[in-house]
Design an enzyme around this catalytic site. Structure first.
Site, PDB file in Angstrom:
ATOM      1  N   ASP A   1      52.354  30.505  24.819  1.00  0.00           N
ATOM      2  CA  ASP A   1      52.585  30.895  26.679  1.00  0.00           C
ATOM      3  C   ASP A   1      53.626  30.825  27.532  1.00  0.00           C
ATOM      4  O   ASP A   1      53.269  31.021  28.628  1.00  0.00           O
ATOM      5  CB  ASP A   1      50.863  30.827  26.531  1.00  0.00           C
ATOM      6  CG  ASP A   1      49.949  29.215  26.654  1.00  0.00           C
ATOM      7  OD1 ASP A   1      51.212  28.674  26.421  1.00  0.00           O
ATOM      8  OD2 ASP A   1      49.411  29.520  27.226  1.00  0.00           O
TER       9      ASP A   1
ATOM     10  N   SER B   1      48.471  24.688  22.353  1.00  0.00           N
ATOM     11  CA  SER B   1      49.063  24.653  22.891  1.00  0.00           C
ATOM     12  C   SER B   1      50.543  23.401  22.701  1.00  0.00           C
ATOM     13  O   SER B   1      51.436  23.611  21.726  1.00  0.00           O
ATOM     14  CB  SER B   1      48.514  24.206  24.236  1.00  0.00           C
ATOM     15  OG  SER B   1      49.642  24.705  25.146  1.00  0.00           O
TER      16      SER B   1
ATOM     17  N   ASP C   1      52.339  27.651  21.411  1.00  0.00           N
ATOM     18  CA  ASP C   1      51.697  28.845  21.133  1.00  0.00           C
ATOM     19  C   ASP C   1      52.309  30.221  22.187  1.00  0.00           C
ATOM     20  O   ASP C   1      51.928  30.845  22.058  1.00  0.00           O
ATOM     21  CB  ASP C   1      50.000  28.959  21.132  1.00  0.00           C
ATOM     22  CG  ASP C   1      49.497  28.390  22.880  1.00  0.00           C
ATOM     23  OD1 ASP C   1      50.897  27.655  23.412  1.00  0.00           O
ATOM     24  OD2 ASP C   1      49.224  29.039  23.057  1.00  0.00           O
TER      25      ASP C   1
ATOM     26  N   ASP D   1      56.556  26.232  24.568  1.00  0.00           N
ATOM     27  CA  ASP D   1      55.075  24.946  23.408  1.00  0.00           C
ATOM     28  C   ASP D   1      54.920  25.921  22.365  1.00  0.00           C
ATOM     29  O   ASP D   1      55.226  26.672  22.324  1.00  0.00           O
ATOM     30  CB  ASP D   1      54.453  24.759  24.985  1.00  0.00           C
ATOM     31  CG  ASP D   1      53.700  26.589  24.876  1.00  0.00           C
ATOM     32  OD1 ASP D   1      54.396  26.973  24.661  1.00  0.00           O
ATOM     33  OD2 ASP D   1      53.089  26.082  26.055  1.00  0.00           O
TER      34      ASP D   1
HETATM   35 MG    MG Z   1      50.605  26.610  25.785  1.00  0.00          MG
END
Ligand code: MG
Length: 449
Positions: free
Chosen positions: A237, A96, A235, A233
């Site tokens: 999400d 992340s 990844d 960020d």
């Molecule tokens: Mg993340």
């Protein structure tokens, strides 16, 4: 939390605690847990991605599970691919927003939401026991490769459309969002300038999207006279947003705006947020027919809350948003498309943000050893009942007491030896007065614990 899995899957320094050996075991454990079926595996842009992905896939195949390797993929694309390929689970190799020397393993359910801590505990138990399912040579899993990004964009365009075209600067932080977020914005008809979107595994900015890490994005929006800046960020999400004036839009403000927009787009209903979210959201969505329900911190709790309450939307004040009409995986990329649709329908972000009430938020950390946390929280809960005049108490995750004008959240950190106090009030004076009292209460409780 167990030996390997923390608050968001496994997240450790590579080749220290997170080794190919551990990834292999996680693959074997997941395959043993599932028994049969198909798993989608994706990874973010970190230098250790291929190493861990290979080991994890080997483990899965050895148990007889088929694997679809989708390669470099942001978390939301993995979530989307689980449904697209009718898989039984998904795995993202990602840390992340952590620094580049970290990596992690996060597992996703068939319906797109993350594995619950109960499921992760079960995986840990299987790893510890070491009794993995072993497929015979005829039953070894099959490995296939696929790219779900075209299907993702097509599906997103069925749900989001713009009347006009905008200039959008997208800052992917050299993360996995680079592969899809700028392209989706372009397909929406926007003029896109991308920033930090080369995928080298070396991160130019801090990966957590915040006012400081997005200074360059803010500058770019200003200089290019863009309509909006979208950031992710590692990844993708999560989403961070910069308005047309080049200002980072505070998370609480963005959470309120998007919640309001989801109510306008999909109709009245419940909005799920976490115990650390402020009053602005409640006050903003009420006239729009929204009712806020608070749950524990973390995307699993938000997704569970959405299912339980049949909610229209769920989001955390960290830019983690879940749009159930789309998927139960938090998705910063689809979120970016929705932000553009909101601007298209209702005007510039800097103007929209003025509708959101602003209050004073204060935060404090007080050192508290992990051993003392439980006892200290019991004392805090008991004493808070006596020393504050409040109307409501929420004790699903720490203790939150609230009145109509203020709230205080006492919550032990899940990762550090500290006790957190978060509070909000209408005036600075009131906020400071409450903080003084809250600090004294916590310090007393820790001494007694
Ligand atoms: Mg993340």
């Amino acid at each position: 939390m167990g030996k390997y899995f923390g608050t968001s899957g496994i997240r450790e320094i590579v080749n220290e605690k997170l080794t190919p050996e551990l990834a292999l075991k996680v693959g074997k454990a997941l395959g043993t847990y599932l028994g049969e079926g198909k798993v989608v595996v994706g990874m973010d842009t970190r230098t250790s991605g291929e190493m861990l992905k290979g080991a994890l896939i080997s483990g899965l195949l050895s148990t007889g599970i088929d694997v679809i390797d989708i390669g470099l993929s942001p978390t939301p694309l993995t979530g989307f691919a689980i449904k697209l390929y009718e898989a039984n689970a998904g795995v993202t190799i990602t840390a992340s927003h952590n620094p580049p020397e970290y990596n992690g393993i996060k597992v996703w359910q068939e319906n797109g939401m993350a594995y619950t801590s109960e499921m992760e505990n079960e995986l840990e138990r299987i790893i510890e026991e070491g009794k993995f399912r072993k497929a015979s040579w005829r039953e070894i899993g099959k490995l296939g490769f696929a790219d779900p990004s075209k299907a993702y964009i097509e599906k997103a365009l069925e749900m989001v459309a713009l009347e006009s075209s905008y200039k959008v600067v997208v800052d992917c932080g050299n993360g996995a969002g680079s592969l899809i977020s700028p392209y989706l914005q372009r397909e929406l008809g926007n003029k896109v300038v991308s920033l930090n979107s080369h995928i080298s595994g070396y991160f130019v900015r801090e990966l957590e999207p915040n006012a400081k890490s997005l200074e360059e994005l803010a500058k770019a929006v200003k200089v290019l006279k863009a309509d909006v800046g979208i950031a992710h960020d590692g990844d993708a999400d999560r989403i961070g947003v910069v308005d047309d004036q080049g200002n980072f839009v505070e998370y609480e403000v963005m959470l309120s705006l998007i919640s309001g927009y989801m109510l306008k787009k999909f109709g009245k209903g419940k909005i799920i947020t976490t115990v650390d979210a402020g009053f602005a959201l409640d006050n903003y969505v009420k006239p729009l027919g929204g009712e806020v329900v608070r749950v524990k911190v973390g995307d699993v709790a938000v997704a569970e809350g959405i299912i339980k309450e049949k909610a229209v939307f769920g989001g955390e004040p960290s830019g983690t948003w879940i749009m159930p009409q789309w998927n139960l995986t938090p998705d910063g990329i689809f979120a970016g498309a929705l932000v553009l649709e909101m601007i298209d329908k209702f005007g510039s972000l800097s103007e929209l943000a003025k509708e959101i009430p602003r209050y004073v938020t204060l935060r404090a950390k007080i050192p508290c050893s992990n051993e003392k946390k439980r006892k200290a929280m019991e004392i805090i809960a008991r004493e808070a009942l006596k020393s504050f005049e409040y109307k409501r108490l929420i004790d699903i995750d720490g203790v939150r007491i609230e009145n109509d004008e203020w709230w205080i959240l006492f919550r032990p950190s899940g990762t550090e030896p500290i006790m957190r106090i978060t509070l909000e009030a209408h005036t600075k004076e009131k906020a400071e007065e409450l903080m003084k009292k809250a600090k004294e209460l916590v310090e007393r409780a820790i001494r007694k614990a």
